[in-house]
Design an enzyme around this catalytic site. Sequence first.
Site, PDB file in Angstrom:
ATOM      1  N   PRO A  19       0.796  -1.228   0.000  1.00 53.95           N
ATOM      2  CA  PRO A  19       0.000   0.000   0.000  1.00 53.95           C
ATOM      3  C   PRO A  19       0.828   1.276   0.000  1.00 53.95           C
ATOM      4  CG  PRO A  19      -0.108  -1.077   2.132  1.00 53.95           C
ATOM      5  CD  PRO A  19       0.556  -2.048   1.192  1.00 53.95           C
ATOM      6  N   ASN A  20       0.360   2.221  -0.801  1.00 51.19           N
ATOM      7  CA  ASN A  20       0.900   3.583  -0.900  1.00 51.19           C
ATOM      8  C   ASN A  20       2.231   3.675  -1.638  1.00 51.19           C
ATOM      9  OD1 ASN A  20      -1.275   4.840   0.571  1.00 51.19           O
ATOM     10  ND2 ASN A  20      -0.453   3.779   2.364  1.00 51.19           N
ATOM     11  N   ARG A  59       4.987  10.964  -2.358  1.00 55.78           N
ATOM     12  CA  ARG A  59       4.608  10.685  -0.986  1.00 55.78           C
ATOM     13  C   ARG A  59       5.785  10.950  -0.040  1.00 55.78           C
ATOM     14  NH1 ARG A  59       4.552   4.597   1.387  1.00 55.78           N
ATOM     15  NH2 ARG A  59       3.751   5.118   3.438  1.00 55.78           N
ATOM     16  N   TYR A 100      10.895   9.088   1.777  1.00 55.94           N
ATOM     17  CA  TYR A 100      10.974   8.034   0.763  1.00 55.94           C
ATOM     18  C   TYR A 100      11.703   8.444  -0.522  1.00 55.94           C
ATOM     19  CZ  TYR A 100       7.548   5.872   3.854  1.00 55.94           C
ATOM     20  OH  TYR A 100       6.927   5.349   4.946  1.00 55.94           O
ATOM     21  N   ASN A 140       8.260  -5.285  -0.589  1.00 55.94           N
ATOM     22  CA  ASN A 140       8.081  -4.135   0.296  1.00 55.94           C
ATOM     23  C   ASN A 140       6.591  -4.097   0.586  1.00 55.94           C
ATOM     24  OD1 ASN A 140       7.831  -1.806   1.701  1.00 55.94           O
ATOM     25  ND2 ASN A 140       9.000  -0.529   0.281  1.00 55.94           N
ATOM     26  N   ALA A 166       2.957  -0.730   5.007  1.00 53.00           N
ATOM     27  CA  ALA A 166       2.424  -0.824   6.370  1.00 53.00           C
ATOM     28  C   ALA A 166       1.993  -2.244   6.737  1.00 53.00           C
ATOM     29  CB  ALA A 166       1.255   0.147   6.527  1.00 53.00           C
ATOM     30  N   GLU A 207      12.943  -9.014   2.341  1.00 49.69           N
ATOM     31  CA  GLU A 207      12.094  -7.889   2.753  1.00 49.69           C
ATOM     32  C   GLU A 207      12.825  -6.576   2.437  1.00 49.69           C
ATOM     33  OE1 GLU A 207      10.613  -8.210   6.794  1.00 49.69           O
ATOM     34  OE2 GLU A 207      10.526  -6.018   6.973  1.00 49.69           O
ATOM     35  N   HIS A 239      12.740  -2.202   2.468  1.00 44.87           N
ATOM     36  CA  HIS A 239      12.144  -0.912   2.870  1.00 44.87           C
ATOM     37  C   HIS A 239      13.036   0.219   2.401  1.00 44.87           C
ATOM     38  CE1 HIS A 239       9.222  -2.938   5.335  1.00 44.87           C
ATOM     39  NE2 HIS A 239      10.203  -3.659   5.844  1.00 44.87           N
ATOM     40  N   ARG A 292      12.430   4.767  13.096  1.00 42.32           N
ATOM     41  CA  ARG A 292      11.173   5.523  13.025  1.00 42.32           C
ATOM     42  C   ARG A 292      10.266   5.167  14.211  1.00 42.32           C
ATOM     43  NH1 ARG A 292       8.816   5.013   7.212  1.00 42.32           N
ATOM     44  NH2 ARG A 292       7.611   6.784   7.953  1.00 42.32           N
TER      45      ARG A 292
HETATM   46  C1  DQA Z   1       8.048   1.296   4.145  1.00 47.52           C
HETATM   47  C2  DQA Z   1       8.057   1.465   5.673  1.00 47.52           C
HETATM   48  C3  DQA Z   1       6.678   1.180   6.245  1.00 47.52           C
HETATM   49  O1  DQA Z   1       6.692   1.361   7.651  1.00 47.52           O
HETATM   50  C4  DQA Z   1       5.666   2.139   5.647  1.00 47.52           C
HETATM   51  O2  DQA Z   1       4.374   1.856   6.128  1.00 47.52           O
HETATM   52  C5  DQA Z   1       5.700   2.161   4.169  1.00 47.52           C
HETATM   53  C6  DQA Z   1       6.993   2.154   3.498  1.00 47.52           C
HETATM   54  C7  DQA Z   1       9.413   1.661   3.515  1.00 47.52           C
HETATM   55  O3  DQA Z   1       9.640   1.289   2.382  1.00 47.52           O
HETATM   56  O4  DQA Z   1      10.223   2.353   4.158  1.00 47.52           O
HETATM   57  O5  DQA Z   1       4.673   2.256   3.507  1.00 47.52           O
HETATM   58  O6  DQA Z   1       7.813  -0.066   3.846  1.00 47.52           O
END
Ligand code: DQA
Length: 148
Positions: free
Chosen positions: A9-10, A17, A22, A73, A76, A97, A99, A106
């Site tokens: 998501p997102n 964003r 990011y 990735n 959330a 994984e 990020h 954070r």
């Molecule tokens: C994220 C870190 C997550 O905590 C966050 O909710 C994201 C992006 C990252 O790529 O740093 O959506 O996965």
Amino acid sequence: MHILLLNGPNLNLLGKREPSVYGFDTLESIQTRLKEKAYKEEVCIDFFQSNSEGALVDQIQKSIGAADGIMINAGAYTHTSIALRDALLGSQIPYVEVHLSNTFAREEFRHKSLLADNAIGIVSGFGASSYFLAFDGILTFLRKKESK
Ligand code: DQA
């Protein structure tokens, strides 16, 4: 060799964003560069992004027998999704994984990952480069496995 990159998501909003967290790279530009890198390595790479947990689970299930490795990735969902954890475990596909941000630097709720303990490894905190480092990591892992 087939690698699947899953984004949750997102992450479709990358570039717009919270760029201070990011960065300014869009998901499309990251994927274009990954495709070039994969081509040079003679590896196939597929991409899937969804804001929906169920769609990500469906994609993992579809990848059984098709993908040799997954880079994920989960956004959330990393911190909340037992469904994604179960899908990855059930698929038996090795995964890394990824990020962009260093989730451990954070908010506390981002320190927990439901995916990390079963991953080959985690790459976190290198911005868009996290995806390329993860690609190198999973490729090294898969080639080593293949040569055994
Ligand atoms: C994220 C870190 C997550 O905590 C966050 O909710 C994201 C992006 C990252 O790529 O740093 O959506 O996965």
